[in-house]
Design a protein around this motif. Structure first.
Motif, PDB file in Angstrom:
ATOM      1  N   TYR A  26       0.753  -1.141  -0.091  1.00 29.92           N
ATOM      2  CA  TYR A  26       0.027  -0.121   0.012  1.00 29.92           C
ATOM      3  C   TYR A  26       0.870   1.246   0.077  1.00 29.92           C
ATOM      4  CZ  TYR A  26       1.319   0.281   4.849  1.00 29.92           C
ATOM      5  OH  TYR A  26       2.017   0.445   6.151  1.00 29.92           O
ATOM      6  N   SER A  27       0.390   2.361  -0.649  1.00 25.32           N
ATOM      7  CA  SER A  27       0.793   3.573  -0.281  1.00 25.32           C
ATOM      8  C   SER A  27       0.150   4.592   0.555  1.00 25.32           C
ATOM      9  CB  SER A  27       1.156   4.299  -1.858  1.00 25.32           C
ATOM     10  OG  SER A  27      -0.081   4.722  -2.187  1.00 25.32           O
ATOM     11  N   THR A  28       0.926   5.700   1.254  1.00 29.29           N
ATOM     12  CA  THR A  28      -0.024   6.494   1.776  1.00 29.29           C
ATOM     13  C   THR A  28       0.766   8.011   1.828  1.00 29.29           C
ATOM     14  OG1 THR A  28       1.410   6.416   3.793  1.00 29.29           O
ATOM     15  CG2 THR A  28      -0.667   5.241   3.962  1.00 29.29           C
ATOM     16  N   ALA A  29      -0.204   8.768   1.490  1.00 32.74           N
ATOM     17  CA  ALA A  29       0.409  10.357   1.475  1.00 32.74           C
ATOM     18  C   ALA A  29      -0.503  11.368   2.182  1.00 32.74           C
ATOM     19  CB  ALA A  29       0.441  10.825  -0.052  1.00 32.74           C
ATOM     20  N   PRO A  30      -0.133  12.377   2.889  1.00 32.33           N
ATOM     21  CA  PRO A  30      -0.870  13.511   3.851  1.00 32.33           C
ATOM     22  C   PRO A  30      -1.471  14.295   2.703  1.00 32.33           C
ATOM     23  CG  PRO A  30       1.327  13.921   3.601  1.00 32.33           C
ATOM     24  CD  PRO A  30       1.537  12.699   2.981  1.00 32.33           C
ATOM     25  N   GLY A  31      -2.724  14.366   3.220  1.00 32.58           N
ATOM     26  CA  GLY A  31      -3.807  15.374   2.701  1.00 32.58           C
ATOM     27  C   GLY A  31      -3.794  16.711   3.513  1.00 32.58           C
ATOM     28  N   ASN A  32      -4.621  17.882   3.336  1.00 28.28           N
ATOM     29  CA  ASN A  32      -4.294  18.916   4.215  1.00 28.28           C
ATOM     30  C   ASN A  32      -5.088  18.835   5.791  1.00 28.28           C
ATOM     31  OD1 ASN A  32      -7.044  18.432   2.871  1.00 28.28           O
ATOM     32  ND2 ASN A  32      -7.915  20.250   3.905  1.00 28.28           N
ATOM     33  N   HIS A  33      -5.603  17.554   5.828  1.00 27.55           N
ATOM     34  CA  HIS A  33      -5.747  17.481   7.590  1.00 27.55           C
ATOM     35  C   HIS A  33      -4.840  16.711   8.203  1.00 27.55           C
ATOM     36  CE1 HIS A  33     -10.198  19.049   7.846  1.00 27.55           C
ATOM     37  NE2 HIS A  33     -10.106  18.868   6.637  1.00 27.55           N
ATOM     38  N   ASP A  34      -3.849  15.982   7.326  1.00 24.03           N
ATOM     39  CA  ASP A  34      -2.849  15.628   7.722  1.00 24.03           C
ATOM     40  C   ASP A  34      -1.401  16.298   8.171  1.00 24.03           C
ATOM     41  OD1 ASP A  34      -4.384  12.986   7.804  1.00 24.03           O
ATOM     42  OD2 ASP A  34      -3.641  12.905   5.414  1.00 24.03           O
ATOM     43  N   VAL A  35      -1.480  17.377   7.962  1.00 20.35           N
ATOM     44  CA  VAL A  35      -0.276  18.309   8.030  1.00 20.35           C
ATOM     45  C   VAL A  35      -0.809  19.297   9.044  1.00 20.35           C
ATOM     46  CG1 VAL A  35       0.556  18.023   5.953  1.00 20.35           C
ATOM     47  CG2 VAL A  35      -0.846  19.516   6.283  1.00 20.35           C
ATOM     48  N   ARG A  36       0.271  19.815   9.831  1.00 19.39           N
ATOM     49  CA  ARG A  36      -0.183  20.671  10.909  1.00 19.39           C
ATOM     50  C   ARG A  36      -0.508  21.816  10.262  1.00 19.39           C
ATOM     51  NH1 ARG A  36       3.953  22.227  13.709  1.00 19.39           N
ATOM     52  NH2 ARG A  36       3.076  22.592  15.678  1.00 19.39           N
ATOM     53  N   ASP A  37      -0.099  22.456   9.337  1.00 24.85           N
ATOM     54  CA  ASP A  37      -0.460  23.799   8.633  1.00 24.85           C
ATOM     55  C   ASP A  37      -0.623  23.491   7.166  1.00 24.85           C
ATOM     56  OD1 ASP A  37      -1.048  26.257   7.670  1.00 24.85           O
ATOM     57  OD2 ASP A  37       0.539  27.361   8.785  1.00 24.85           O
ATOM     58  N   SER A  38      -2.022  23.582   6.773  1.00 25.26           N
ATOM     59  CA  SER A  38      -2.485  23.299   5.433  1.00 25.26           C
ATOM     60  C   SER A  38      -2.734  24.379   4.377  1.00 25.26           C
ATOM     61  CB  SER A  38      -3.662  22.333   5.408  1.00 25.26           C
ATOM     62  OG  SER A  38      -4.980  23.196   5.988  1.00 25.26           O
ATOM     63  N   ASN A  39      -2.187  25.617   4.979  1.00 27.03           N
ATOM     64  CA  ASN A  39      -2.248  26.994   4.270  1.00 27.03           C
ATOM     65  C   ASN A  39      -1.739  26.700   2.842  1.00 27.03           C
ATOM     66  OD1 ASN A  39      -1.524  29.543   3.181  1.00 27.03           O
ATOM     67  ND2 ASN A  39      -2.183  30.293   5.307  1.00 27.03           N
ATOM     68  N   ASP A  40      -2.409  27.260   1.792  1.00 28.73           N
ATOM     69  CA  ASP A  40      -2.200  26.925   0.547  1.00 28.73           C
ATOM     70  C   ASP A  40      -0.947  27.598   0.127  1.00 28.73           C
ATOM     71  OD1 ASP A  40      -4.451  25.345  -0.016  1.00 28.73           O
ATOM     72  OD2 ASP A  40      -5.685  26.923  -0.933  1.00 28.73           O
ATOM     73  N   ASP A  41      -0.605  28.608   0.709  1.00 27.91           N
ATOM     74  CA  ASP A  41       0.655  29.196   0.477  1.00 27.91           C
ATOM     75  C   ASP A  41       1.978  28.519   0.991  1.00 27.91           C
ATOM     76  OD1 ASP A  41      -0.769  31.298  -0.591  1.00 27.91           O
ATOM     77  OD2 ASP A  41      -0.892  32.442   1.410  1.00 27.91           O
ATOM     78  N   LEU A  42       1.898  27.491   1.729  1.00 28.44           N
ATOM     79  CA  LEU A  42       2.943  26.672   2.214  1.00 28.44           C
ATOM     80  C   LEU A  42       2.942  25.457   1.301  1.00 28.44           C
ATOM     81  CD1 LEU A  42       2.432  26.957   6.001  1.00 28.44           C
ATOM     82  CD2 LEU A  42       3.700  28.121   4.547  1.00 28.44           C
ATOM     83  N   ASP A  43       4.318  24.814   1.192  1.00 29.22           N
ATOM     84  CA  ASP A  43       4.489  23.542   0.545  1.00 29.22           C
ATOM     85  C   ASP A  43       5.283  22.677   1.388  1.00 29.22           C
ATOM     86  OD1 ASP A  43       7.475  23.979   0.234  1.00 29.22           O
ATOM     87  OD2 ASP A  43       6.948  25.124  -1.561  1.00 29.22           O
ATOM     88  N   ASP A  44       5.692  21.457   1.053  1.00 32.68           N
ATOM     89  CA  ASP A  44       6.104  20.575   1.844  1.00 32.68           C
ATOM     90  C   ASP A  44       7.487  20.796   2.589  1.00 32.68           C
ATOM     91  OD1 ASP A  44       7.156  20.239  -0.681  1.00 32.68           O
ATOM     92  OD2 ASP A  44       6.970  18.225  -0.759  1.00 32.68           O
ATOM     93  N   THR A  45       8.264  21.762   1.684  1.00 29.96           N
ATOM     94  CA  THR A  45       9.419  22.320   2.503  1.00 29.96           C
ATOM     95  C   THR A  45       9.455  23.089   3.541  1.00 29.96           C
ATOM     96  OG1 THR A  45       9.693  24.035   0.622  1.00 29.96           O
ATOM     97  CG2 THR A  45      10.779  21.502   0.308  1.00 29.96           C
ATOM     98  N   SER A  46       8.234  23.753   3.841  1.00 31.28           N
ATOM     99  CA  SER A  46       7.786  24.984   4.605  1.00 31.28           C
ATOM    100  C   SER A  46       7.534  24.454   6.011  1.00 31.28           C
ATOM    101  CB  SER A  46       6.617  25.741   4.220  1.00 31.28           C
ATOM    102  OG  SER A  46       6.914  26.111   2.841  1.00 31.28           O
ATOM    103  N   TYR A  47       7.312  23.154   5.908  1.00 32.51           N
ATOM    104  CA  TYR A  47       6.951  22.403   7.520  1.00 32.51           C
ATOM    105  C   TYR A  47       8.060  22.312   8.285  1.00 32.51           C
ATOM    106  CZ  TYR A  47       2.898  21.172   4.455  1.00 32.51           C
ATOM    107  OH  TYR A  47       1.901  21.503   3.304  1.00 32.51           O
ATOM    108  N   ASP A  48       7.738  22.233   9.433  1.00 34.92           N
ATOM    109  CA  ASP A  48       8.858  21.680  10.798  1.00 34.92           C
ATOM    110  C   ASP A  48       8.678  20.246  10.565  1.00 34.92           C
ATOM    111  OD1 ASP A  48      10.211  21.065  12.710  1.00 34.92           O
ATOM    112  OD2 ASP A  48       9.476  22.489  14.335  1.00 34.92           O
ATOM    113  N   LEU A  49       9.442  19.870   9.739  1.00 36.10           N
ATOM    114  CA  LEU A  49       9.174  18.148   9.775  1.00 36.10           C
ATOM    115  C   LEU A  49       9.325  17.272  11.031  1.00 36.10           C
ATOM    116  CD1 LEU A  49      11.224  17.599   6.416  1.00 36.10           C
ATOM    117  CD2 LEU A  49       8.699  17.830   6.804  1.00 36.10           C
ATOM    118  N   SER A  50      10.063  17.813  12.014  1.00 35.72           N
ATOM    119  CA  SER A  50      10.130  17.292  13.179  1.00 35.72           C
ATOM    120  C   SER A  50       8.739  17.190  14.030  1.00 35.72           C
ATOM    121  CB  SER A  50      11.270  17.960  14.237  1.00 35.72           C
ATOM    122  OG  SER A  50      10.935  19.157  14.570  1.00 35.72           O
ATOM    123  N   GLN A  51       7.921  18.102  13.701  1.00 33.41           N
ATOM    124  CA  GLN A  51       6.605  18.170  14.390  1.00 33.41           C
ATOM    125  C   GLN A  51       5.542  17.553  13.401  1.00 33.41           C
ATOM    126  OE1 GLN A  51       6.437  19.439  17.703  1.00 33.41           O
ATOM    127  NE2 GLN A  51       8.516  19.337  17.305  1.00 33.41           N
TER     128      GLN A  51
END
Length: 824
Positions: A135-160
């Motif tokens: 199987y594969s999984t991938a995060p949606g907007n509800h799976d990330v801490r801040d789903s603001n459209d102006d952010l992308d996956d490199t904007s996140y604090d990955l440790s959190q």
């Protein structure tokens, strides 16, 4: 959500109220409002002995509500949640359906900060781990801490980021098909083999960066002969008709930067948008790319366990898509409702994608060949498995209204606000009629409302309306902004009877609502569609509520785009009682019904016909501030209006008791009541004078008679109708039928035929005694010539021929009546 689910099924002009819900409706939902459409034909079933090269790709759309409500709703009710039942069913039937891979579409959980939701998702996915089903999984907007459209996956604090803790590379590497993740760990790719051919699933995170797109390019380049299926949370949307595909800004960005330039990507699958649709585009190489969206979170029970079964029929060059629910067939039979259907069969729920695989893959994999033909139709096999031993209720269905009067009148209706007949800007002080009488709404003046920046043009009545509403108009509130003191509203008068109703016998409140696409949480959170004015914290006996300075009764939208119904019941000491929906789609009409049943002291909210998961208990009726008005289009805070609605509101009705779906505003008037009283039949004597046809039916409907006799009438308030001929019918044979209709919607015809014999010879002179008259009955009115002592006048041959010629299609003179309602 179904309107059930509200999506169109195979009958034109109808939707099935299942999980889809259309209204969705499902969905779904059972019945978003959606336009009539014929369902696409199902994929041609192969004969039982037609073996071919086939496999099934299983697709798990948004599971967020299964995870969110696993512990407090599903587990207590059923012992399992739908997510767990889905994965168990897939592992159990992997061999029978030749399932080499399962792919998720994101929104694994609803609230990424809630540990218990990740635990529920972990339990479900662990079933796949234990069975070694890749199987594969991938995060949606509800799976990330801040789903603001102006952010992308490199904007996140990955440790959190909790996704990485639960489903990141450390876990993914234990899956046999896993090949690697991007540097953030939020995206991954897999290679699986089916029928002798390798395929790639490229699972991209929510809002990927250019760096991640470059990584995806490199992954594809490293496997130059492998067909690629791209899965991610958002690519295409669904248009306002709930059927047609709608491209998104982000989806077009993915298309331009990744999809169209990589010929190996032949299929994309995404969730996020509530419902289903599909689109075929042509890439830079002149080849087709099929894009599919599938998401049932707004359907009954948070999706009712629906998943996608994509049968790759390599022998017959097609991908056959089915939408099926193992959850529906797993649940105990006594718990099933009309929303529980094992398969959804709408235009985008069961369909075929023609695809010549060899031709499509030739540019990068000229050696592509199909596998040995050992598999029967897997779509048929899936149906056999799910339907084996299943017994469930028939789905409810409804139709589009025939005209503006095509709804069910309900005794006990206290207020029914409709917008038919009005259009344009609503002036200050202008009224909206309560068709039930006595509770008209009027637009508050800008000065009285206190909305410093409101303008008269902010409120308009126009033709935009929900598909299943018989009201062909709605009121729209534009430019509402809670931060800019801009809002407008309509209100009942202080002496309106509905102001002081306590609803001790329960209630049914319905409205059609649409949120404007410009909605933002900053400007429009907690906006209100319908409230009772006042300050609940100032009402006697109400426990203090830190959020409760609004009215005692409110219907609005939260900061998370959820419908909320909040009420102080008629026992104010019980405090606030609240119902919540899931996230509501913007720019889409939704039917909301709120049912308070005093028998079990519950309040249930239905969105597009599907009951929401979070409903209120221990509540009867409503507390209120005496003489305080009902407001439409705004809320209150500390006795001050505000929180204006940003969107449109359709017809809205308040009933003083519980009614079921057969009487909701989404239901149609009963046109089966037509009768033709004592219709003529057989052979009638020549003396018969047939002048009137009459019967009974639905008040306000039009009666249409056609055939060798034609005419119309409008049924009176007392339910009777009659059509009067300008003169009696001449002798001859007649065939006709009668229907009653509300605009474009007609009843089944009531057919009849008879003949009137030719003119007999003149009778002998009368002896003075009257012969009995020949009567047909009260419906088709007839008279005979009684013997009066005078000879009947002879009818000349020319006159008789003229009468017979005209009698073939004699038009009736219609007796005009004042109808209780216009027929439209």
């Amino acid at each position: 959500m179904p309107f059930a689910v509200t999506r169109p099924f195979s009958s034109a002009g109808r939707i099935r109220l299942g999980a889809a819900v259309v209204i969705g409706a499902v969905g779904l939902s059972l019945l978003a409002g959606v336009p009539a459409a014929d369902a696409a034909p199902a994929a041609q079933a192969a004969p039982a002995d037609d073996l071919g090269s086939r496999f099934t790709l299983a697709v798990l759309p948004d599971t967020q509500f299964y995870s969110r409500y696993s512990a407090d709703q599903f587990q207590p009710r059923y012992g399992k949640d739908p997510f767990q039942v889905q994965t168990e069913w897939l592992t159990k039937n992997r061999d029978a359906l030749n399932i080499p891979f399962v792919t998720g579409l994101g929104d694994i959980v609803d609230q990424s900060w809630q540990e218990n939701e990740w635990v529920a998702a972990d339990n479900a996915i662990k079933t796949l781990d234990d069975a070694d089903l890749p199987y594969s999984t991938a995060p949606g907007n509800h799976d990330v801490r801040d789903s603001n459209d102006d952010l992308d996956d490199t904007s996140y604090d990955l440790s959190q980021e909790p996704f990485l803790k639960w489903f990141g590379p450390d876990r993914a590497k234990e899956v046999s098909t896993y090949e690697g993740s991007d540097p953030t760990g939020m995206s991954q790719y897999h290679l699986f083999e089916a029928e002798g051919q390798q395929y790639m699933v490229l699972a991209l995170s929510w809002r990927v960066s250019d760096a991640t797109i470059a990584w995806a390019d490199s992954v594809i380049d490293a496997h130059p002969t492998v067909p690629v299926i791209l899965t991610t949370h958002q690519v295409i949307d669904i248009d306002s008709d709930a059927i047609s595909p709608k491209e998104t800004e982000y989806g077009l960005e993915l298309w331009d930067k990744l999809i169209t330039t990589n010929d190996q990507i032949f299929l994309t699958i995404n969730g996020h948008f509530h419902g289903e649709s599909h689109l075929v585009k042509t890439n830079d190489f002149g080849h087709s790319v099929t894009q599919i969206v599938i998401d049932y979170q707004m359907a009954y029970e948070g999706g009712d366990g629906y998943l996608g079964l994509f049968e790759f029929d390599l022998s017959n060059n097609s991908i056959n898509v089915q939408t099926a629910s193992p959850w529906v067939t797993w649940k105990p039979q006594e718990t099933l409702t009309s929303y529980d259907q094992p398969f959804l069969e709408g235009v985008n729920q069961q369909f075929e994608v023609p695809m010549d695989f060899a031709a499509r893959f030739e540019s990068f994999d000229p050696a592509f060949t199909i596998g040995a033909g050992t598999q029967p139709s897997l779509s048929d096999k899936a149906r056999d498995i799910l339907l084996d031993g299943f017994t469930g209720p028939d789905p409810t269905s409804t139709e589009a209204p025939g005209n503006t009067e095509d709804y069910v009148d309900v005794a006990g209706t206290l207020a029914h606000w409709r917008f038919t007949g009005d259009s344009g800007v609503v002036a200050e002080g202008q009224t909206v009629t309560d068709v039930a009488g006595g509770n008209d709404l009027a637009r508050a003046s800008i000065a009285d409302s206190g909305a410093a920046n409101a303008e008269v043009g902010d409120v308009t009545i126009g033709s935009d309306h929900a598909y299943l509403s018989s009201d062909d108009a709605s009121v729209c509130f534009a430019n509402a902004d809670r931060n800019d003191s801009r809002y407008s509203y309509l209100a009942t008068a202080s002496d309106a009877p509905v102001n002081n109703e306590s609803f001790d016998n329960g209630y049914t409140i319905e409205s059609f609502l649409k949120i404007d696409p410009s909605w933002t949480a900053d400007d429009n959170q907690w906006m209100m569609a319908l409230i009772r004015a006042g300050n609940r914290n100032e009402m006697p006996g109400v426990p203090y509520d830190q959020w409760g300075n609004g009215g005692p009764v409110v219907l609005g939208v939260s900061n998370l785009k959820e419908f909320q119904w909040s009420v102080i019941p008629n026992e104010p000491g019980l405090g606030d009682r609240v119902n919540w929906s899931g996230e509501i789609q913007l720019d889409t009409w939704m039917h909301v019904a709120i049912i308070n049943d005093p028998a079990d002291r519950t309040t249930t909210m239905y969105v597009n016909g599907a009951p929401v998961l979070r409903n209120a208990t221990d509540t009867v009726g409503q507390s209120f501030v005496p003489d305080a008005p009902w407001l439409m289009g705004a809320g209150m805070d500390r006795n001050t209006p505000g929180a204006g609605w940003n969107g449109c509101i359709g017809e809205t009705r308040i009933v003083d008791h519980v009614i079921d779906q057969s009487q909701w505003l989404t239901a149609r008037a009963d046109l089966t009541t037509l009768t033709l009283t004592d219709a003529p039949e057989g052979s009638l004597p020549a003396q018969t004078r047939l002048t009137t046809f009459s019967g009974t039916g639905h008040p306000g409907a039009e009666v249409r008679m056609a055939g060798s006799i034609a005419g119309t009438d409008v049924i009176d308030e007392d339910g009777t109708w009659s059509i009067v001929l300008p003169e009696a019918l001449p002798s001859g044979a007649y065939e006709a039928s009668v229907v009653q209709a509300l605009g474009t919607r007609e009843s089944d015809p009531v057919a009849f035929d008879f003949d009137i014999e030719g003119v007999a010879e003149a009778p002998a002179p009368s002896t003075g005694a009257s012969d009995p008259t020949i009567a047909i009955g009260g419906g088709a009115h007839s008279e005979t010539l009684a013997n009066t002592g005078a000879e009947l006048p002879a009818v000349g041959i020319a006159s008789a021929l003229l009468l017979l010629t005209a009698g073939g299609a004699l038009l009736m003179h219609v007796r005009r009546r004042r109808a209780s309602r216009a027929s439209g």
